[in-house]
Write an enzyme that holds these catalytic residues in place. Structure first.
Site, PDB file in Angstrom:
ATOM      1  N   SER A 144       9.370   1.726 -49.068  1.00  0.00           N
ATOM      2  CA  SER A 144       9.072   2.755 -48.083  1.00  0.00           C
ATOM      3  C   SER A 144      10.286   3.650 -47.853  1.00  0.00           C
ATOM      4  CB  SER A 144       8.577   2.114 -46.783  1.00  0.00           C
ATOM      5  OG  SER A 144       8.134   3.081 -45.872  1.00  0.00           O
ATOM      6  N   ASP A 303       8.136  10.462 -46.827  1.00  0.00           N
ATOM      7  CA  ASP A 303       9.065   9.446 -47.316  1.00  0.00           C
ATOM      8  C   ASP A 303       8.760   9.104 -48.782  1.00  0.00           C
ATOM      9  OD1 ASP A 303       6.686   8.068 -46.885  1.00  0.00           O
ATOM     10  OD2 ASP A 303       7.650   6.286 -46.070  1.00  0.00           O
ATOM     11  N   ASP A 305       7.312   6.808 -50.574  1.00  0.00           N
ATOM     12  CA  ASP A 305       5.963   6.432 -51.031  1.00  0.00           C
ATOM     13  C   ASP A 305       4.872   7.236 -50.329  1.00  0.00           C
ATOM     14  OD1 ASP A 305       6.442   4.993 -48.610  1.00  0.00           O
ATOM     15  OD2 ASP A 305       4.872   3.564 -49.123  1.00  0.00           O
ATOM     16  N   ASP A 307       3.732   7.763 -47.291  1.00  0.00           N
ATOM     17  CA  ASP A 307       2.808   7.297 -46.255  1.00  0.00           C
ATOM     18  C   ASP A 307       3.272   7.702 -44.855  1.00  0.00           C
ATOM     19  OD1 ASP A 307       4.899   5.494 -45.947  1.00  0.00           O
ATOM     20  OD2 ASP A 307       3.658   3.697 -46.085  1.00  0.00           O
TER      21      ASP A 307
END
Length: 575
Positions: A144, A303, A305, A307
């Site tokens: 993340s 960010d 990834d 999400d």
């Protein structure tokens, strides 16, 4: 075996590759570093793995990834899910493609179909893909928004959400049952392909994902009208968001989108930021510089990834770009969705909004205004995703929106995890609508404060790394748990919730009753004057986190109350 024995085995056993052995021999004699790498196995928690890259049992590497996957494979075989298979996605972090490949080959060696994206993709698209493909499970290789030395491994189940009870504990048990790395199966890519167990996921799923997002748009006509008038600066922060975010905005009709060139391409070292987190104002430095140059209305960052979404918007009064917290951007989208669904007679009578106990409380006022159910869960978007499954099983509520304070939200049910791509789309649609009505996002946010109250929230963290830090974190929580305060500064405590014991203590009438939520190491104080605070250890980083919320009569009042309550909570956490 003791730490040094395990270290020696990794240095000498030919099972571990030459590069791994060389890395470990290079730290010979550094007892503290050896201990940090080997004092425990990298914990497979309720969300999977997350840790520092490197050789050792307490590090992210191909061996710890294989071990986790073998445990997952054993569980899938018990559930007879081999033919359904597992979908796998990965982000731009260092070793993400390699870890995805290793996971797929371990699954294949266990006779399980593996479906792997042909290149990096956002986490929410994995949630979408595994349901489209009918898979029993999914894996995302990502850490993340953590610093570049980290990577991670998240597990999803067939409903598209991250694993929750009881499956999380059952899968953890299977992973922990593997005590020898030689128990782990693998095969070559050629063998997996020859046996029809390895498949690539490509453009078809991307197209289906985009179509699912477009169905959520409420006013496509307003986007077409305003799309050329809004100026948007966007940065993917070297992550997975660049292609899907730009694609959805372009296909909807937003034509003035400027991407930060230095942060456009994927790079696991994140060379332009120390911390690729849209919650961190420093991550916006280049985006804000570009925004000034082009005269942008809004500035967006996702960010690695994709999400989480962070935003800045231009304040017409000052000409400055103002940061929105995750709670603020969530409320902009929530008010827009509910108000426009009501205006278009598409707001269902059984509509529901889901949030977490540590998120801002303005949603209570907004959902009450529109007659919508509000449900609060434990921290973590997996619990929000789980509610969608419950709604479908029970056929009681219709999911409209979910959000959490940490810059994550979800409109619709195409995914069961927070989705920065749909968040960008929804926020830009709201911006277009308010622009058509002569309002900026800053002005609309002020309208919400005036209408519902000046809610303000804060988050403080204490970082305590390593073995000693983990023990200290536990001591902090236990001390407060055993002696909870009856007041925090000028605020009396109305009730104290200990989610580990599952008990709420009402201090007004001295009664006790269940929290109604799963067991978790979380302490929550409901305070007088619409204030609250919550203390918990991070599930992914070596930190104690404490969340604080107040309600003021104006911005100055809210700021002063938040500062005072923060000082009071600091005192009990750090004493």
């Amino acid at each position: 075996m003791d730490v040094m024995s395990v270290y020696q085995k990794w240095c000498e056993d030919p099972y571990f590759d030459e590069a791994t052995r060389a890395e470990l021999l290079a730290i010979k004699g550094d007892e503290k570093e050896i201990e940090e790498r080997f004092y425990k196995d990298l914990a497979f928690g309720t969300g999977g793995l997350r840790g520092i890259l490197g050789a050792g049992t307490n590090r992210m590497n191909i061996y710890t990834v294989r071990k986790a996957t073998q445990g997952l494979a054993n569980y899938i075989v018990k559930e007879h899910g081999q033919e359904k298979g597992v979908a796998i996605a990965y982000d731009s972090r260092n070793y993400s493609p390699e870890f995805a490949r290793e996971a797929a080959l371990c699954l294949a060696a266990n006779g399980i179909q593996a479906y792997v994206f042909d290149s990096l993709r956002p986490t929410p698209e994995l949630s979408f893909a595994l349901r489209q493909l009918g898979c029993i499970s999914g894996i995302v290789i990502t850490a993340s928004h953590n610093p570049p030395e980290y990577n991670g491994y998240k597990v999803y189940w067939e409903d598209g959400a991250q694993i929750t009870a009881p499956k999380d504990a059952e899968i953890i048990a299977e992973v922990n049952a593997i005590t020898d790395y030689t128990q782990v199966r693998t095969m070559t890519l050629e063998q997996a392909e020859e046996q029809g167990l390895y498949h690539e996921i490509g453009k078809s799923i991307d197209d289906q994902y985009m179509e699912a997002l477009k169905k959520l748009v409420i006013h496509p006509d307003i986007i077409r009208e305003q799309g050329s008038k809004l100026k948007i600066v966007y940065t993917p922060l070297h992550g997975t968001g660049n292609i899907p975010v730009r694609r959805i905005l372009a296909e909807l009709g937003f034509t003035n989108v400027y991407v930060v060139p230095e942060q456009k391409l994927p790079d696991g070292d994140f060379p332009t930021v120390s911390y690729p987190n849209p919650e961190d104002k420093k991550a916006f430095a280049l985006a804000l510089k570009l925004a000034e140059q082009v005269g942008a209305d809004i500035v967006l960052a996702t960010d690695p990834d994709a999400d989480r979404l962070g935003i800045y918007a231009k304040d017409p009064q000052t000409g400055e770009y103002e940061a929105f917290t995750g709670n603020m951007s969530g409320m902009i989208i929530l008010e827009y969705i509910l108000s426009q669904k009501k205006a278009t007679n598409t707001l269902p009578e059984n509509g529901a909004v889901v949030t977490t106990i540590v998120s801002g409380k303005m949603s209570r006022e907004i959902t009450r205004e529109y007659g919508v159910k509000l449900i609060e869960t434990l921290t973590g978007f997996k619990y929000i995703g789980e509610q969608i499954k419950f709604f479908e099983q029970n056929q009681d509520w219709q999911f409209l929106f979910g959000y959490e304070e940490s810059y994550g939200c979800l409109e619709g049910t195409h995914a069961r995890d927070k989705d920065a791509v749909v968040a960008v789309m929804a926020l830009c649609e709201a911006a277009a609508y308010y622009h058509a009505n002569g309002l900026t996002l800053c002005e609309q946010m002020e309208n919400l404060f005036e209408k519902y109250g000046y809610y303000k929230e804060g988050l403080c963290t204490i970082t305590l790394k390593g073995m000693e830090g983990a023990a200290k974190i536990e001591q902090i929580l236990e001390k407060i748990r055993k002696n909870p305060p009856t007041e925090l500064g000028d605020w009396g405590v109305k009730s104290f919730r200990d989610y580990q014991s599952g008990v709420v203590r009402d201090l007004s009438d001295h009664t006790e009753y269940p929290t109604g939520l799963p067991t978790s190491n979380v302490l929550y104080f409901e305070l007088e004057k619409d204030a609250w605070c919550c203390i918990r250890p991070s599930g992914t980083e070596p930190k104690v986190k404490y969340y604080i919320g107040v309600k003021g009569v104006n911005q100055k009042d809210a700021d002063e109350k938040l500062a005072a309550l923060t000082d009071a909570v600091n005192a009990i956490v750090q004493e």
